[in-house]
Design a protein around this motif. Structure first.
Motif, mmCIF file in Angstrom:
data_model
loop_
_atom_site.group_PDB
_atom_site.id
_atom_site.type_symbol
_atom_site.label_atom_id
_atom_site.label_comp_id
_atom_site.label_asym_id
_atom_site.label_seq_id
_atom_site.Cartn_x
_atom_site.Cartn_y
_atom_site.Cartn_z
ATOM 1 N N SER A 353 32.099 31.998 45.250
ATOM 2 C CA SER A 353 32.755 32.438 46.480
ATOM 3 C C SER A 353 31.720 32.750 47.559
ATOM 4 O O SER A 353 31.938 32.480 48.743
ATOM 5 C CB SER A 353 33.610 33.678 46.180
ATOM 6 O OG SER A 353 34.142 34.212 47.364
ATOM 7 N N GLN A 354 30.574 33.283 47.145
ATOM 8 C CA GLN A 354 29.519 33.609 48.100
ATOM 9 C C GLN A 354 28.744 32.377 48.541
ATOM 10 O O GLN A 354 28.401 32.224 49.720
ATOM 11 C CB GLN A 354 28.536 34.607 47.468
ATOM 12 C CG GLN A 354 29.122 35.975 47.180
ATOM 13 C CD GLN A 354 28.174 36.823 46.326
ATOM 14 O OE1 GLN A 354 26.989 36.525 46.188
ATOM 15 N NE2 GLN A 354 28.710 37.875 45.731
ATOM 16 N N GLU A 355 28.433 31.483 47.600
ATOM 17 C CA GLU A 355 27.485 30.405 47.864
ATOM 18 C C GLU A 355 28.128 29.063 48.199
ATOM 19 O O GLU A 355 27.486 28.209 48.808
ATOM 20 C CB GLU A 355 26.561 30.227 46.644
ATOM 21 C CG GLU A 355 25.730 31.454 46.333
ATOM 22 C CD GLU A 355 24.814 31.838 47.480
ATOM 23 O OE1 GLU A 355 24.389 30.934 48.220
ATOM 24 O OE2 GLU A 355 24.535 33.048 47.642
ATOM 25 N N ARG A 356 29.358 28.847 47.721
ATOM 26 C CA ARG A 356 30.042 27.566 47.937
ATOM 27 C C ARG A 356 29.223 26.388 47.425
ATOM 28 O O ARG A 356 29.255 25.297 47.992
ATOM 29 C CB ARG A 356 30.338 27.355 49.432
ATOM 30 C CG ARG A 356 31.120 28.478 50.075
ATOM 31 C CD ARG A 356 32.548 28.473 49.637
ATOM 32 N NE ARG A 356 33.305 29.557 50.253
ATOM 33 C CZ ARG A 356 34.569 29.847 49.966
ATOM 34 N NH1 ARG A 356 35.202 29.137 49.047
ATOM 35 N NH2 ARG A 356 35.187 30.830 50.539
ATOM 36 N N LEU A 357 28.441 26.624 46.375
ATOM 37 C CA LEU A 357 27.607 25.554 45.818
ATOM 38 C C LEU A 357 27.386 25.839 44.329
ATOM 39 O O LEU A 357 26.688 26.795 43.969
ATOM 40 C CB LEU A 357 26.257 25.504 46.558
ATOM 41 C CG LEU A 357 25.316 24.363 46.142
ATOM 42 C CD1 LEU A 357 25.931 23.010 46.483
ATOM 43 C CD2 LEU A 357 23.958 24.531 46.822
ATOM 44 N N LEU A 358 27.972 25.007 43.481
ATOM 45 C CA LEU A 358 27.904 25.285 42.044
ATOM 46 C C LEU A 358 26.479 25.188 41.502
ATOM 47 O O LEU A 358 26.136 25.871 40.538
ATOM 48 C CB LEU A 358 28.841 24.326 41.286
ATOM 49 C CG LEU A 358 30.336 24.636 41.453
ATOM 50 C CD1 LEU A 358 31.189 23.525 40.849
ATOM 51 C CD2 LEU A 358 30.694 25.981 40.812
ATOM 52 N N ALA A 359 25.636 24.364 42.111
ATOM 53 C CA ALA A 359 24.242 24.297 41.663
ATOM 54 C C ALA A 359 23.558 25.652 41.845
ATOM 55 O O ALA A 359 22.767 26.087 40.995
ATOM 56 C CB ALA A 359 23.496 23.214 42.431
ATOM 57 N N GLU A 360 23.864 26.334 42.923
ATOM 58 C CA GLU A 360 23.275 27.659 43.154
ATOM 59 C C GLU A 360 23.836 28.671 42.147
ATOM 60 O O GLU A 360 23.121 29.579 41.699
ATOM 61 C CB GLU A 360 23.550 28.110 44.590
ATOM 62 C CG GLU A 360 23.104 29.522 44.920
ATOM 63 C CD GLU A 360 21.590 29.750 44.756
ATOM 64 O OE1 GLU A 360 20.839 28.766 44.673
ATOM 65 O OE2 GLU A 360 21.196 30.941 44.698
ATOM 66 N N VAL A 361 25.101 28.503 41.788
ATOM 67 C CA VAL A 361 25.689 29.375 40.754
ATOM 68 C C VAL A 361 24.924 29.214 39.442
ATOM 69 O O VAL A 361 24.596 30.209 38.766
ATOM 70 C CB VAL A 361 27.187 29.046 40.565
ATOM 71 C CG1 VAL A 361 27.771 29.840 39.392
ATOM 72 C CG2 VAL A 361 27.962 29.331 41.846
ATOM 73 N N ILE A 362 24.602 27.967 39.091
ATOM 74 C CA ILE A 362 23.842 27.729 37.854
ATOM 75 C C ILE A 362 22.435 28.317 37.957
ATOM 76 O O ILE A 362 21.918 28.895 36.999
ATOM 77 C CB ILE A 362 23.773 26.213 37.568
ATOM 78 C CG1 ILE A 362 25.160 25.712 37.175
ATOM 79 C CG2 ILE A 362 22.804 25.918 36.431
ATOM 80 C CD1 ILE A 362 25.671 26.273 35.881
ATOM 81 N N ARG A 363 21.818 28.170 39.124
ATOM 82 C CA ARG A 363 20.473 28.747 39.288
ATOM 83 C C ARG A 363 20.515 30.259 39.045
ATOM 84 O O ARG A 363 19.669 30.819 38.350
ATOM 85 C CB ARG A 363 19.932 28.454 40.688
ATOM 86 C CG ARG A 363 18.451 28.808 40.869
ATOM 87 C CD ARG A 363 18.011 28.677 42.317
ATOM 88 N NE ARG A 363 18.554 29.741 43.157
ATOM 89 C CZ ARG A 363 18.055 30.972 43.239
ATOM 90 N NH1 ARG A 363 16.979 31.291 42.538
ATOM 91 N NH2 ARG A 363 18.607 31.892 44.009
ATOM 92 N N ARG A 364 21.530 30.908 39.592
ATOM 93 C CA ARG A 364 21.650 32.361 39.403
ATOM 94 C C ARG A 364 21.983 32.711 37.943
ATOM 95 O O ARG A 364 21.506 33.717 37.413
ATOM 96 C CB ARG A 364 22.731 32.914 40.332
ATOM 97 C CG ARG A 364 22.349 32.835 41.799
ATOM 98 C CD ARG A 364 23.356 33.526 42.669
ATOM 99 N NE ARG A 364 22.927 33.534 44.067
ATOM 100 C CZ ARG A 364 23.437 34.325 45.004
ATOM 101 N NH1 ARG A 364 24.408 35.167 44.687
ATOM 102 N NH2 ARG A 364 23.001 34.272 46.238
ATOM 103 N N ALA A 365 22.788 31.868 37.303
ATOM 104 C CA ALA A 365 23.115 32.112 35.884
ATOM 105 C C ALA A 365 21.860 31.969 35.019
ATOM 106 O O ALA A 365 21.689 32.690 34.030
ATOM 107 C CB ALA A 365 24.205 31.148 35.423
ATOM 108 N N ALA A 366 20.983 31.030 35.393
ATOM 109 C CA ALA A 366 19.729 30.856 34.642
ATOM 110 C C ALA A 366 18.857 32.100 34.775
ATOM 111 O O ALA A 366 18.229 32.540 33.799
ATOM 112 C CB ALA A 366 18.989 29.622 35.144
ATOM 113 N N LEU A 367 18.804 32.685 35.960
ATOM 114 C CA LEU A 367 18.040 33.933 36.156
ATOM 115 C C LEU A 367 18.656 35.069 35.346
ATOM 116 O O LEU A 367 17.960 35.897 34.756
ATOM 117 C CB LEU A 367 17.998 34.292 37.641
ATOM 118 C CG LEU A 367 17.184 33.350 38.540
ATOM 119 C CD1 LEU A 367 17.328 33.763 40.000
ATOM 120 C CD2 LEU A 367 15.713 33.340 38.128
ATOM 121 N N LYS A 368 19.987 35.114 35.321
ATOM 122 C CA LYS A 368 20.688 36.164 34.560
ATOM 123 C C LYS A 368 20.372 36.033 33.074
ATOM 124 O O LYS A 368 20.150 37.036 32.391
ATOM 125 C CB LYS A 368 22.193 36.030 34.817
ATOM 126 C CG LYS A 368 23.047 37.196 34.360
ATOM 127 C CD LYS A 368 24.497 36.964 34.788
ATOM 128 C CE LYS A 368 25.427 38.081 34.338
ATOM 129 N NZ LYS A 368 25.235 39.342 35.049
#
Length: 372
Positions: A353-368
């Motif tokens: 919802s914040q990023e509107r880009l699933l690749a960025e969601v994955i990048r953040r999930a990798a950091l998590k």
């Protein structure tokens, strides 16, 4: 082939398996690096194991035999840290979650191993669509009959496990409106679903013998049930969890299973019945679709209630048993999650919802996953 004897294990011991995603760090799509990761990981002494999975962008890690959820967390953290170090050398990332949000199933490669090739020939495109990621929890049982009793008692809590672990809202680039879409892929397999209602090992052995005579199954591995007995380990194996985004949540879920098992062994709180399964598939669907906002139908009374309320009431009831197995912190984490109506599926949707880009969601999930 006959069913092997149910081996001895320490009652309430734990073992955890996690299927994990390997993604490149350019566009965060899945990357076929399993063989390279396994080569690097083989150089590092670790508890448990790291093995390939169905397609070459997946690996499975597992703990050794543990006696508490804190021990599970210690082992998973050690393996996670080694994975991250190896991934950095390969310029890739490791990610949790039940599905990769935008990978295309037809691009996947079957890992070169005889069993995976055999499954690919049998199941066709389903084998590539099986690029999904789950957590399996084994809990030790004192004997075979107790294992079957525990299996059918545990089945009432399958919606709890699904909602608390749900982390697969996106498939093929789309929001499915499910919190756990992963289990829809599992249901496509003909030997999935629930185990037959057998409460003694003799009854279960008779069922297994009938199935092997049909030629449909050769071993327990051919059953993709939500919970199945694992006689070679002396455990039952719960298989409905999505892989969480963190090893902390994975260990907490193992602590929940162990606390339930302790309650069953010490108090024998109810006898399971075949009629428990009248609402099983409905409850399972509700948890997959709505997560913690699902409706739960009590198998014994038929009462409808909020699944979140049933989870919170169960967590409260388990408190003395959780303390006895040193799982208090694990249940505290899950209680906070249920009270807030928060799971990993919700976190993933918030990121999108914040990023509107699933690749960025994955990048953040990798950091998590790497605890940053």
């Amino acid at each position: 082939m006959s069913l092997e004897p149910f081996h001895h294990s320490a009652a309430l011991s734990l073992g955890v398996e996690l299927e994990l995603q390997l993604v490149n760090t350019n566009d965060y799509d899945l990357a076929p690096y399993a063989e390279d990761m396994l080569r690097l990981m083989a150089k590092t002494p670790l508890p448990g194991s790291v093995v390939p999975e169905m397609t070459s962008s997946m690996i499975e890690i597992s703990t050794g035999v543990c006696h508490s959820s804190s021990e599970v967390l210690g082992q998973l953290s050690q393996i996670r840290d080694a994975l991250v170090k190896s991934a950095d050398k390969l310029n890739i990332a490791v990610v949790g979650g039940g599905t990769h949000p935008f990978q295309m199933w037809h691009e996947r490669r079957i890992y070169d191993k005889p069993r995976f090739r055999e499954l690919s020939e049998l199941y066709g495109y389903l084998s590539k669509q099986f690029t999904i990621f789950g957590q399996h929890v084994h809990v030790g049982c004192p004997d075979a009959d107790t294992a079957l009793l525990m299996l059918h008692r545990m089945s009432r809590y399958i919606p709890h496990f699904i909602a608390l672990s749900a982390s697969s809202p996106y498939v093929q680039g789309q929001d499915t409106a499910f919190d756990s879409a992963r289990l829809n892929s599992v249901f496509a397999f003909p030997l999935s679903g629930r185990a037959p209602f057998a409460l003694t090992w003799d009854e279960f052995s008779a069922y297994f013998d009938k199935m092997t005579r049909t030629g449909v199954v050769k071993s327990m591995k051919d059953f993709y049930w939500d919970i199945r007995p694992k006689p070679e380990y002396g455990t039952i194996e719960i298989r409905v969890f999505d892989t969480p985004l963190t090893v902390e949540r994975a260990a907490a879920l193992a602590g929940y299973v162990q606390s339930l098992a302790a309650w069953f062994l010490r108090e024998q709180p109810f006898m399971p019945a075949e009629d428990d399964y009248l609402v099983y598939t409905y409850n399972r669907f509700q948890a997959c679709r709505f997560g913690l906002e699902a409706v739960y139908v009590d198998p014994a009374t038929g009462e409808h209630m909020a699944l979140r309320d049933h989870i919170l009431a169960t967590l409260q009831r388990l408190e003395p048993h959780a303390e006895a197995v040193n799982a208090g912190a694990a249940l505290h984490l899950l209680r906070a999650s249920a009270e807030q109506g928060s799971n990993d599926a919700r976190w993933l949707r918030e990121q999108q919802s914040q990023e509107r880009l699933l690749a960025e969601v994955i990048r953040r999930a990798a950091l998590k996953f790497r605890d940053r």
